[in-house]
Design an enzyme around this catalytic site. Structure first.
Site, PDB file in Angstrom:
ATOM      1  N   HIS A 154      -9.425   1.950   4.827  1.00  0.00           N
ATOM      2  CA  HIS A 154      -8.202   1.684   6.137  1.00  0.00           C
ATOM      3  C   HIS A 154      -7.974   2.682   7.137  1.00  0.00           C
ATOM      4  CE1 HIS A 154      -4.260   2.663   6.784  1.00  0.00           C
ATOM      5  NE2 HIS A 154      -3.516   1.468   5.986  1.00  0.00           N
TER       6      HIS A 154
ATOM      7  N   GLY B 105       2.454   2.848  11.031  1.00  0.00           N
ATOM      8  CA  GLY B 105       3.984   3.709  10.640  1.00  0.00           C
ATOM      9  C   GLY B 105       4.942   3.955  11.430  1.00  0.00           C
TER      10      GLY B 105
ATOM     11  N   GLU C 150      -5.018  -4.388  11.660  1.00  0.00           N
ATOM     12  CA  GLU C 150      -4.003  -3.475  11.359  1.00  0.00           C
ATOM     13  C   GLU C 150      -3.433  -2.328  12.382  1.00  0.00           C
ATOM     14  OE1 GLU C 150      -2.344  -1.953   7.154  1.00  0.00           O
ATOM     15  OE2 GLU C 150      -4.259  -0.871   7.155  1.00  0.00           O
TER      16      GLU C 150
ATOM     17  N   ASN D  75       1.136  -1.529   0.057  1.00  0.00           N
ATOM     18  CA  ASN D  75      -0.307  -0.425  -0.508  1.00  0.00           C
ATOM     19  C   ASN D  75       0.576   1.559  -0.428  1.00  0.00           C
ATOM     20  OD1 ASN D  75      -2.137   2.276   0.092  1.00  0.00           O
ATOM     21  ND2 ASN D  75      -1.801   2.104   2.662  1.00  0.00           N
ATOM     22  N   TRP D  76       0.861   1.026  -0.922  1.00  0.00           N
ATOM     23  CA  TRP D  76       1.822   2.773  -1.050  1.00  0.00           C
ATOM     24  C   TRP D  76       1.162   4.450  -0.310  1.00  0.00           C
ATOM     25  CZ3 TRP D  76       3.546   2.423  -6.911  1.00  0.00           C
ATOM     26  CH2 TRP D  76       4.093   1.370  -7.377  1.00  0.00           C
ATOM     27  N   LYS D  77      -0.102   4.523  -0.665  1.00  0.00           N
ATOM     28  CA  LYS D  77      -0.511   5.739   0.297  1.00  0.00           C
ATOM     29  C   LYS D  77      -0.042   6.896  -0.996  1.00  0.00           C
ATOM     30  CE  LYS D  77      -0.173   3.558   4.992  1.00  0.00           C
ATOM     31  NZ  LYS D  77       0.173   3.741   6.437  1.00  0.00           N
TER      32      LYS D  77
ATOM     33  N   GLU E  88      -6.345   5.417   7.681  1.00  0.00           N
ATOM     34  CA  GLU E  88      -5.755   6.280   7.565  1.00  0.00           C
ATOM     35  C   GLU E  88      -7.399   7.219   7.384  1.00  0.00           C
ATOM     36  OE1 GLU E  88      -2.831   5.284   5.271  1.00  0.00           O
ATOM     37  OE2 GLU E  88      -1.674   5.274   7.468  1.00  0.00           O
TER      38      GLU E  88
ATOM     39  N   SER F  16       3.565  -2.141  10.446  1.00  0.00           N
ATOM     40  CA  SER F  16       5.332  -1.476  10.993  1.00  0.00           C
ATOM     41  C   SER F  16       6.142  -3.012   9.387  1.00  0.00           C
ATOM     42  CB  SER F  16       5.434  -1.407  11.967  1.00  0.00           C
ATOM     43  OG  SER F  16       5.340   0.227  11.709  1.00  0.00           O
TER      44      SER F  16
ATOM     45  N   GLY G  57       2.388  -1.049   4.022  1.00  0.00           N
ATOM     46  CA  GLY G  57       2.905   0.227   4.183  1.00  0.00           C
ATOM     47  C   GLY G  57       4.571   0.545   3.444  1.00  0.00           C
ATOM     48  N   GLY G  58       4.940   1.389   4.743  1.00  0.00           N
ATOM     49  CA  GLY G  58       6.247   1.608   4.148  1.00  0.00           C
ATOM     50  C   GLY G  58       7.631   1.365   3.761  1.00  0.00           C
TER      51      GLY G  58
HETATM   52  P1  PGA Z   1       3.025   0.624   7.400  1.00  0.00           P
HETATM   53  O1  PGA Z   1       1.432   1.023   6.774  1.00  0.00           O
HETATM   54  O2  PGA Z   1       3.712  -0.798   7.064  1.00  0.00           O
HETATM   55  O3  PGA Z   1       3.694   2.376   7.396  1.00  0.00           O
HETATM   56  O4  PGA Z   1       3.359   0.570   8.589  1.00  0.00           O
HETATM   57  C1  PGA Z   1       0.884  -0.232   6.829  1.00  0.00           C
HETATM   58  C2  PGA Z   1      -0.113   0.111   6.469  1.00  0.00           C
HETATM   59  O5  PGA Z   1      -0.724   1.119   6.552  1.00  0.00           O
HETATM   60  O6  PGA Z   1      -0.838  -0.195   5.316  1.00  0.00           O
END
Ligand code: PGA
Length: 255
Positions: A99, A177, A171, A9-11, A101, A217, A238-239
């Site tokens: 998600h 993050g 999650e 997930n590149w956001k 966010e 993470s 994500g990251g």
């Molecule tokens: P993260 O994000 O790996 O940067 O913690 C995961 C996500 O929100 O899908």
């Protein structure tokens, strides 16, 4: 047998040009890897979907394509939104829904997530439905009840067949993050509870079919211990999905 799935997930990161380089680089890193073992899904921002799709097809890569969100309507006066048929026309296979966010920053409720879940299936997209607790809820011992509510309300009114095809991503919000990861045992325990909730509502066959990912993470260094848990079927990353080399290592960590 559930096939492991690792989704990046590149956001709100990477232009379409960055995306093309990424797909080429990832193809390089996974050249000798047996991709029948693990499903790899790239989830770029809307603006890079087309580039990821064409680069993947041109290079004969077996990467699935997912979007990070969508509206539930097919068309209409919804400035700034993207619809399920638009994603389908770009050959998206998946769409991430609910998600944290989106829930926290854009006020998406379980009811909205449920509408989007139904729309995804109507248009042949597989939803990756996210759930997870805040730090405060975790401290108060409300992790299980939080995910139970989110999963139950998100899946409300869907047939067993559709529930079985859903991908759930657990999650914990405090782990997203932040560099803090749930221990494999804690992640397993919450994910086993989600499977129990699915079993109670939809029966053992459906519960056994649903793929449940861990997210928060995930990195090359912790992926194998997370993905090695019996109920964890891969990760939503994500990251650490932004760098092709590290993402490839995470993919290879799937059992
Ligand atoms: P993260 O994000 O790996 O940067 O913690 C995961 C996500 O929100 O899908």
């Amino acid at each position: 047998m559930r096939k492991p799935l690792v989704a990046g997930n590149w956001k709100m990161n990477k232009t379409h040009l960055d995306a093309i380089h990424f797909v080429e680089e990832l193809g390089h890193h996974l050249a000798d890897f047996d991709q029948d073992r693990v499903e790899v899904v790239l989830v770029p921002p809307f603006t890079a979907l087309r580039s990821v799709q064409t680069t993947t097809e041109d290079r004969h890569q077996e990467f699935g394509l997912g979007a990070q969100n969508m509206h539930w309507e097919s068309d209409g006066a919804f400035t700034g939104e993207v619809s399920p048929p638009m994603l389908k026309a770009l050959r998206c296979d998946y769409v991430v829904l609910g998600h944290s966010e989106r829930r926290e920053l854009f006020f998406e409720t379980d009811e909205i997530v449920n509408r989007k879940m139904k729309a995804a299936f109507e248009h042949g997209l597989v939803p990756i439905m996210c759930c997870g607790e805040t730090d405060e809820e975790r401290e108060a011992g409300r992790t299980q009840s939080k995910v139970e509510t989110q999963v139950t309300q998100g899946l409300e009114g869907l047939s067993n067949e559709r529930v079985a095809a859903t991908v759930v991503a657990y999650e914990p919000i405090w782990a997203i993050g932040t560099g803090k990861t749930a221990t494999p045992e804690d992640a397993q325990s919450t994910i086993a509870h989600i499977r129990y909730v699915l079993r109670s509502a939809h029966g053992p066959e459906v519960a056994d079919a649903v793929r449940i990912l861990y997210g928060g993470s995930v990195k090359a260094g912790n992926a194998a211990s997370l993905f090695g848990q019996p109920d964890i079927d891969g990760g939503l990353v994500g990251g650490a999905s932004l760098e092709a080399g590290e993402f490839a290592q995470i993919v290879k960590a799937a059992p």
